[in-house]
Design a protein around this motif. Structure first.
Motif, PDB file in Angstrom:
ATOM      1  N   PRO A 209      37.987  79.082  32.433  1.00 23.24           N
ATOM      2  CA  PRO A 209      36.882  78.297  33.019  1.00 23.24           C
ATOM      3  C   PRO A 209      36.586  78.657  34.475  1.00 23.24           C
ATOM      4  O   PRO A 209      35.410  78.711  34.876  1.00 23.24           O
ATOM      5  CB  PRO A 209      37.375  76.852  32.895  1.00 23.24           C
ATOM      6  CG  PRO A 209      38.291  76.859  31.724  1.00 23.24           C
ATOM      7  CD  PRO A 209      38.970  78.191  31.768  1.00 23.24           C
ATOM      8  N   ALA A 212      34.802  81.851  34.405  1.00 24.91           N
ATOM      9  CA  ALA A 212      33.420  81.595  33.992  1.00 24.91           C
ATOM     10  C   ALA A 212      32.592  81.064  35.156  1.00 24.91           C
ATOM     11  O   ALA A 212      31.417  81.415  35.318  1.00 24.91           O
ATOM     12  CB  ALA A 212      33.401  80.611  32.827  1.00 24.91           C
ATOM     13  N   ILE A 243      38.412  78.775  26.656  1.00 21.66           N
ATOM     14  CA  ILE A 243      37.084  79.253  26.257  1.00 21.66           C
ATOM     15  C   ILE A 243      36.171  78.070  25.954  1.00 21.66           C
ATOM     16  O   ILE A 243      34.998  78.036  26.359  1.00 21.66           O
ATOM     17  CB  ILE A 243      37.199  80.196  25.042  1.00 21.66           C
ATOM     18  CG1 ILE A 243      37.889  81.505  25.465  1.00 21.66           C
ATOM     19  CG2 ILE A 243      35.824  80.484  24.456  1.00 21.66           C
ATOM     20  CD1 ILE A 243      38.163  82.444  24.315  1.00 21.66           C
ATOM     21  N   SER A 246      35.169  76.435  29.087  1.00 23.56           N
ATOM     22  CA  SER A 246      34.173  77.268  29.778  1.00 23.56           C
ATOM     23  C   SER A 246      32.767  76.979  29.281  1.00 23.56           C
ATOM     24  O   SER A 246      31.807  76.966  30.061  1.00 23.56           O
ATOM     25  CB  SER A 246      34.499  78.747  29.591  1.00 23.56           C
ATOM     26  OG  SER A 246      35.748  79.068  30.139  1.00 23.56           O
ATOM     27  N   GLY A 250      29.783  75.762  31.623  1.00 22.83           N
ATOM     28  CA  GLY A 250      28.475  76.404  31.658  1.00 22.83           C
ATOM     29  C   GLY A 250      27.345  75.433  31.413  1.00 22.83           C
ATOM     30  O   GLY A 250      26.302  75.475  32.087  1.00 22.83           O
TER      31      GLY A 250
END
Length: 646
Positions: A209, A212, A243, A246, A250
Motif C-alpha cells: 500500500p 502504491a 494488494i 492498495s 487507490g
C-alpha cells in the motif's frame, strides 16, 4: 552484493524462524524474515542520539527554508500556479493536470488557503513556500528513517554524523526541492518506507500500500517494481493482503475525482497521456542517449546504422532499444533477488535483506534514468534516496550516494542556467560508468569495490604516481581542448577557390541574415565539437545561390547543424540550375562523424544551397563549411600539341 552483518545481527535457523513467525502471526504459518531484537540503549546514549537526530532535522528545515529564495524552475512553478488556480475556482471538476492525485490534494488545500486568506495567487516565493511544505516534511522524515537504520545497526558515531549530514544538506535533495520547486522527494521517501516495511513481520502488509501511494504521487516510482517483485515472496500472505489494501488506498485517493465525475480523465492524464508526451530520446537527462543521439533527438531514430527496411529496424529504434535495455536490467535485478532468497533460505537476517533490497532499488533507479528514452533531468533523483538508505543500512560504500547526488544535482543545475551544456557529456559518462560498476557489483556479490581497492593500492605503489598522473592528464586535457577550440583551416590547391569568393546571386532565409565564416549566432563555425575557419552560417529555411565559373568541375563541403544549438532537425540539398544534385538524410545535430561530400558541378552555371526544416524551424542553425570549388585545369597549346609516347 556485500551481505556482511553487524555483530548484533542474529542468524536464525529454520526452526527458530518458524517458531518466531508462528508466535507473531499464528494464523500465517509461513516463515518470514524479521529484524533481530535490538538491546535498549542506555539513558545517556539514548539522549545523545536524540540530540543528534533533532540537530540534523533542524539543519534540514533551515536549509530548505533558506534555499526557497533562490530562483526556481519557472515552468514547473507555473504548473503549480495554474493547478492551484483551477482547484481553487472549480475544484476537481474538469481539473486539467497531468500529475497523479496524491500531491494534487495538497495543491487543493493550498488553493483553499488562498481563497480564505484573500491573497492573490502569484508566481512568487510564497507560492513556492506553500507547495514545498510537504517536501520539507518528507525531508525531515528521510532524516528520521536514515537515523533509525544507523542506530539499529550500531553505526559508529563518526559515520552517523557523516551520513546524517549528507542526508540533511544533500545537494540533489536541496536542488530538486527548495531550489527547483519539485516534489520528487515525497514518493522516493515513500518507497524507502515501503522497503523497510517488507522486512517487518508485524507491518509487512503495509509495504505494498505504501508503494502504491508512491505511484499515486509520481508514476516514475514504477521503476522499483522489480524489487517489490522479489520481495513479494518474503511474506506472500501479508503481501496479498497488502494488494487488497492498495486497491482501497487507490479508491480513497481518487475519491474526489470520482465524486466530481472526473475519474477516468484523471487516470488518463496522469498515467496514459504522459507516456507519449515527450517523443524524444532524452529531455535534458545526462544518460546513454546524450552519448548516442544528443539531447532532445526524436526517439524514432534507428541506431547503429541499421537500415530502415531491415527486420531489426524496430528493435534498434531508440524508443524500443531503450525499453529493451531497461527490461533486461529489471529482469536481472528480479532474478538476482530470487537467487538471493534461494541461496540463503531462512538464514537471511533483516540487515542482509535490506541491503539486497536497497542496492537493487538503487540499480533500478539508475537504469530507469540511464537507459529509458524520454527521461528528464530530474529522474535520477530516486536513486539518491535509495543510495542513502543503502549506505545507512550497510554503513559502507558512501561513494554511491555521493556520486549519484553530484550527478543528479549537476544535471538539474544545468537546466537552472549553469553555463556549459558540455557538462552533459561528462555527466552521461559518469552515469553510465556508475551503472556498470553497480551492476557488476551486484552480479559478483559486492566484490567490485574490493577489486577496485586492490587496483588502487597497486597503482599507488608506482613511484611518483601522482606526478605521472598529473603529466598524463595534462597531456590528455591539452589535446582535448586543442581539438575542441582550434580553428581548422583548409589549404586550397592552385585550382581551387572558396565558393564564398564567387559572385553571390541572392541569399534568402526565414530568420536573420546569412553569415560568412561565422555561425548564425555570430560564433565560430562549429560542427561535432570541431571548429572551422571558412563557411556559411544560416538558418532554415534558407536558399543561397552563387554564380559558378564556366570551368567549375567539383564542389566539396561539409553540411551539418552548428554545435551552438545541440540538436534540431533539418535537411540540406544542393541544386544546379534548378536540378537536384545532392540531398542529405535528416540531420539532427547529434551526428559525430560528418563526411566531406563532393559532387560534380560541370556545366552548372548557378549553384544553390538549400536548408529545409523538417518540423518547426526553431534553433535550425545550419552550417556549410569548407565550401570549395575545384576548377578544371586549363590545357595549354603546348600540352595539346605534345606527341603521345608509345
Amino acid at each position: 552484493m556485500n551481505n556482511s552483518t553487524d555483530a548484533t545481527d542474529e542468524v536464525k535457523t529454520h526452526s527458530q524462524l518458524a517458531d518466531t513467525t508462528a508466535a507473531l502471526t499464528p494464523e500465517t504459518p509461513q516463515p518470514a524474515i524479521t529484524f533481530p531484537e535490538i538491546k535498549p540503549l542506555a539513558l545517556g546514549e539514548a539522549n545523545s542520539n536524540r540530540y543528534i537526530l533533532h540537530s540534523y532535522i533542524v539543519l534540514a528545515i533551515t536549509a530548505n527554508f533558506l534555499l526557497l529564495f533562490l530562483k526556481g524552475y519557472s515552468q514547473d512553478l507555473g504548473y503549480w500556479q495554474d493547478w492551484v488556480r483551477q482547484l481553487s475556482t472549480t475544484g476537481y471538476d474538469g481539473f486539467n493536470g497531468n500529475y497523479p492525485p496524491f500531491y494534487i490534494h495538497w495543491l487543493y488545500i493550498v488553493g483553499q488557503f488562498y481563497n480564505v486568506a484573500g491573497i492573490p495567487l502569484e508566481h512568487n516565493n510564497f507560492l513556492k513556500f506553500l507547495t514545498q511544505l510537504p517536501v520539507n516534511a518528507f525531508h525531515c522524515l528521510l532524516v528520521v528513517l536514515v537515523h533509525s537504520q544507523l542506530q539499529r545497526f550500531r553505526s559508529p558515531r563518526h559515520l552517523t554524523h557523516t551520513i546524517l549530514l549528507f542526508t540533511a544538506i544533500n545537494p540533489a535533495i536541496l536542488v530538486n526541492g527548495p531550489i527547483w520547486g519539485q516534489v520528487d522527494l515525497i514518493p522516493a521517501t515513500m518507497v524507502f518506507c515501503a522497503l523497510l516495511l517488507t522486512t517487518y513481520q508485524r507491518y509487512a502488509y503495509l509495504a505494498i500500500p505504501v508503494f502504491a501511494l508512491s505511484l499515486l504521487t509520481k508514476f516514475q516510482m514504477i521503476a522499483f517494481a522489480p524489487v517489490f517483485g522479489f520481495l513479494f515472496f518474503c511474506n506472500i500472505g501479508k503481501n496479498i493482503l497488502g494488494i487488497f489494501i492498495s486497491l482501497l488506498v487507490g479508491a480513497l485517493v481518487f475519491m474526489p475525482s470520482i465524486l466530481a465525475g472526473h475519474f477516468w480523465q484523471s487516470v488518463s492524464q496522469a498515467y496514459i497521456d504522459t507516456l507519449g508526451q515527450y517523443p524524444m530520446t532524452t529531455f535534458n537527462a545526462a544518460n546513454i542517449w546524450i552519448l548516442l543521439t544528443g539531447n532532445v533527438a526524436p526517439d524514432s531514430i534507428i541506431l547503429f546504422g541499421v537500415a530502415a527496411d531491415s527486420v531489426f529496424a524496430t528493435i534498434f529504434t531508440a524508443k524500443y532499444f531503450g525499453m529493451l535495455l531497461f527490461s533486461l536490467t529489471a529482469l536481472a535485478v528480479f532474478f538476482q533477488g530470487i537467487h538471493f532468497f534461494i541461496k540463503n533460505g531462512s538464514q537471511i537476517s533483516g540487515r542482509q535483506l535490506l541491503s539486497q533490497a536497497f542496492f537493487s532499488a538503487t540499480i533500478c533507479a539508475l537504469a530507469f534514468f540511464a537507459l529509458l528514452p524520454a527521461m528528464h533531468e530530474r529522474y535520477l533523483f530516486p536513486a539518491v534516496v535509495m543510495a542513502l538508505a543503502y549506505s545507512a543500512v550497510t554503513q559502507q560504500k558512501l561513494l554511491y550516494p555521493i556520486v549519484i547526488s553530484l550527478l543528479c544535482s549537476l544535471n538539474m543545475l544545468i537546466i537552472l542556467e549553469i553555463n556549459g551544456s558540455d557538462i552533459w557529456f561528462g555527466l552521461a559518462w559518469g552515469t553510465m560508468a556508475l551503472l556498470l560498476i553497480a551492476i557488476i557489483d551486484l552480479l559478483i556479490n559486492g566484490k567490485a569495490f574490493h577489486w577496485l581497492k586492490k587496483i588502487a593500492l597497486f597503482t599507488l605503489k608506482i613511484p611518483i604516481v601522482s606526478l605521472w598522473f598529473f603529466l598524463l592528464t595534462t597531456v590528455l586535457m591539452t589535446k582535448c581542448f586543442f581539438d575542441r577550440f582550434h580553428i581548422h583551416e583548409i589549404e586550397l590547391a592552385e585550382n581551387q577557390i572558396f565558393l564564398t569568393a564567387l559572385p553571390l546571386v541572392y541569399a534568402r532565409q526565414d530568420h536573420g541574415t546569412m553569415a560568412l565564416n561565422r555561425s548564425f549566432d555570430g560564433n565560430h563555425l562549429s560542427i561535432a565539437n570541431r571548429r572551422y575557419a571558412q563557411g556559411i552560417g544560416t538558418h532554415a529555411s534558407s536558399d543561397i545561390q552563387y554564380q559558378l565559373p564556366p570551368d567549375a568541375a567539383e564542389f566539396s563541403f561539409i553540411a551539418a547543424l552548428d554545435d551552438e544549438v545541440g540538436t534540431s532537425d533539418v535537411q540540406f540539398s544542393v541544386w544546379g540550375d534548378d536540378k537536384l544534385l545532392w540531398e542529405s538524410p535528416p540531420i539532427f545535430g547529434y551526428e559525430r562523424t560528418i563526411p566531406v561530400t563532393t559532387i560534380d558541378v560541370r556545366n552548372v552555371q548557378k549553384l544553390t544551397l538549400k536548408v529545409a526544416p523538417l518540423k518547426d524551424d526553431k534553433w535550425d542553425h545550419a552550417n556549410w563549411v569548407n565550401t570549395v570549388i575545384t576548377i578544371t585545369p586549363k590545357v595549354t597549346n603546348q600540352e595539346q600539341a605534345a606527341p603521345v609516347s608509345e
